[in-house]
Design a protein around this motif. Sequence first.
Motif, PDB file in Angstrom:
ATOM      1  N   ARG B 115       0.849  -1.180   0.000  1.00  0.00           N
ATOM      2  CA  ARG B 115       0.000   0.000   0.000  1.00  0.00           C
ATOM      3  C   ARG B 115       0.890   1.237   0.000  1.00  0.00           C
ATOM      4  N   ARG B 116       0.626   2.134  -0.948  1.00  0.00           N
ATOM      5  CA  ARG B 116       1.533   3.272  -1.067  1.00  0.00           C
ATOM      6  C   ARG B 116       0.768   4.571  -1.266  1.00  0.00           C
ATOM      7  N   PHE B 117       1.458   5.656  -0.975  1.00  0.00           N
ATOM      8  CA  PHE B 117       0.911   6.989  -1.166  1.00  0.00           C
ATOM      9  C   PHE B 117       0.566   7.165  -2.642  1.00  0.00           C
ATOM     10  N   ASP B 118      -0.669   7.561  -2.918  1.00  0.00           N
ATOM     11  CA  ASP B 118      -1.118   7.708  -4.304  1.00  0.00           C
ATOM     12  C   ASP B 118      -0.745   9.112  -4.782  1.00  0.00           C
ATOM     13  N   SER B 119       0.515   9.253  -5.219  1.00  0.00           N
ATOM     14  CA  SER B 119       0.990  10.603  -5.540  1.00  0.00           C
ATOM     15  C   SER B 119       0.294  11.160  -6.782  1.00  0.00           C
ATOM     16  N   GLY B 120      -0.066  10.282  -7.722  1.00  0.00           N
ATOM     17  CA  GLY B 120      -0.759  10.763  -8.920  1.00  0.00           C
ATOM     18  C   GLY B 120      -2.067  11.444  -8.552  1.00  0.00           C
ATOM     19  N   HIS B 121      -2.876  10.756  -7.758  1.00  0.00           N
ATOM     20  CA  HIS B 121      -4.151  11.290  -7.309  1.00  0.00           C
ATOM     21  C   HIS B 121      -3.935  12.568  -6.489  1.00  0.00           C
ATOM     22  N   ALA B 122      -2.991  12.494  -5.560  1.00  0.00           N
ATOM     23  CA  ALA B 122      -2.734  13.637  -4.667  1.00  0.00           C
ATOM     24  C   ALA B 122      -2.340  14.873  -5.472  1.00  0.00           C
ATOM     25  N   ASN B 123      -1.399  14.697  -6.407  1.00  0.00           N
ATOM     26  CA  ASN B 123      -0.940  15.840  -7.196  1.00  0.00           C
ATOM     27  C   ASN B 123      -2.065  16.413  -8.051  1.00  0.00           C
TER      28      ASN B 123
END
Lengths: 322, 260
Positions: B115-123
């Motif tokens: 499970r990882r930080f969803d950087s695409g969604h966040a950005n």
Amino acid sequence: MRKLIRRPEIGAVAAFLVTYLFFVVMTSGAGFVSADGTAGWLNLAAELGIVAVPVGLLMISGEFDLSIGSTVGMASMILALGTRYFGLPDWSMILLALVAGGGVGLANGLAVVRTGLPSFIVTLAANFIVIGGTMGVSRLIANVTSSSVAVSDPVKWLFAARWDQANIAILWWAAVALVGWWVLSKSPFGSWIYATGGNATAARGAGVPVDRVKIRLFISTGVAAAFVGVIQAVQWNSGNATYGMGYVFQAPIVVVIGGVLLTGGYGTVVGVVFGTALFGVISTGIFYTGWNTDWVQLFLGALLGVAVFANTQIRRLALQGR
Amino acid sequence: MSEPLIELQNVSKHFGPTKALTGVSLAVHPGRILCLLGDNGAGKSTLIKVLSGYHPPSAGQILWEGRETRFSEPREARKLGIATVHQDVGTIPLMSVGRNFFLGAEPVRGRWPFRRFDSGHANRVALEQIRAFGISRVEDGEQLVGTMSGGERQVLAIGRAMYFGARLLILDEPTSALGVKEASFVLKMMTQARAAGAAIVFITHNARHAMSVGDDFAVLIHGEIAARFSRGEKSREEVLNLMAGGDEMAELEEHLEGIH
Ligand SMILES: Nc1ncnc2c1ncn2[C@@H]1O[C@H](COP(=O)(O)OP(=O)(O)O)[C@@H](O)[C@H]1O
Ligand SMILES: [Mg+2]
């Protein structure tokens, strides 16, 4: 390209390449680039690297841990006395050593967040308490401060297997680095680490449990140090309270050379890995040149000075324009 | 007027011998902007720290939707929908826009242990949100927040609070370090938040900024509420007079002329 120059690890990667090439040229024909020579500097970097990765994460969160050195020695003595003097099973003593390392980390973490004192001082005190305690208790129990170990073959393989000159510790280092990289750059906890070191008040306001973040990182440095203590005890077939004392400053040095800001909030695991590799290359490279190994210290000191300066510059660049 | 969202009754806060707040009572309503005015050291920051759970009050009580409440840490206040944007400590400069926006509430993808930080969604979301408020200079969610201007950072912090459904928005001097254009940007954003139904506490010592968006006003002097009034009940001169405690009015007026 401009983006690349602002990455915190860029200095360490460049310094590593330059230094490596320097020693390749200076030692040509002496075997520095041979498989054995490469294994030599990797071995040296690996054991330090296993501690340096969690120390790097802890420093990004804005705290120091100078107690790692004595924790290495303590863990080696737990394994040695437990298996040799008390004849207890090796696996349970390894577990006990790791738990004890985590315990030192927990104590450091609680002391730092409860008292608000600088971790530099708290963990420096802990370093002396742990080494003193290890020596005192070892003397009380067996009247020694070092002892041989008695471990089974699977344990020997897992912690001290060797292929030609290359130690299994190199694989452990790679595994620790991979986990550290994942935690810092991929997991949500990584954001919390950066935020805790970057601006603890804002992080707390955003709902980040900054105290718990720090305590967890202190535990991880303690466990990693104990793990190295186990590796060294198995590898050299003995425990000694003074093992690991070199790491007290080597670990923070390679972390800073790796591009981590002394004030916290910025840095990467890739940088820390290259900083550690650089340390390995310098320490063994000098040996291959045939020069006096006293030069290692000078080299490292100069590098640290340059790194601290370069890090502030990189930080300034990173905050400039887009 | 609607029921207050949060209400302080006779709240005092002492730091040892220092009486930062004494017997403060005030109410904040949904869809209204309460301006908290006062000189340096008047106790404004202490008051918002009580409201947002950093400090428990030494005496008095806090009512949330009419019920007595105690916050043992900021996290609890945050859970109720209380979002505080501090003057200069709202964001982490060496962290990316996306990570800052979702700090403390990181979106994830994948399964444990991957499970990882969803950087695409966040950005993407972070950029969408600040664009909605007119910040178009930022094009990459990976950009470090430290590269943004003060006004852009305020917009990011307020936008984040609103995105997470803040019901009470506490802004500590959000405009005082900004230029005229950026300040008007932030003021406009506050009126948008008000229109969306948020209750807002706006701390400032700029009477002009306060008068341009405020619905209710409270003036704090030496930790006590010295005056309380609503929009249109007092002129700017009267407000300035109150804030200054009646002194140095001539100097202030001169200063005001300079602003015009
Ligand atoms: N944590 C603290 N410890 C001791 N005194 C404090 C603390 N916070 C604020 N004060 C004191 O309380 C008073 C009000 O301060 P503050 O709320 O920061 O005022 P303002 O934000 O209106 O400038 C000041 O005298 C300040 O020194
Ligand atoms: Mg203040």
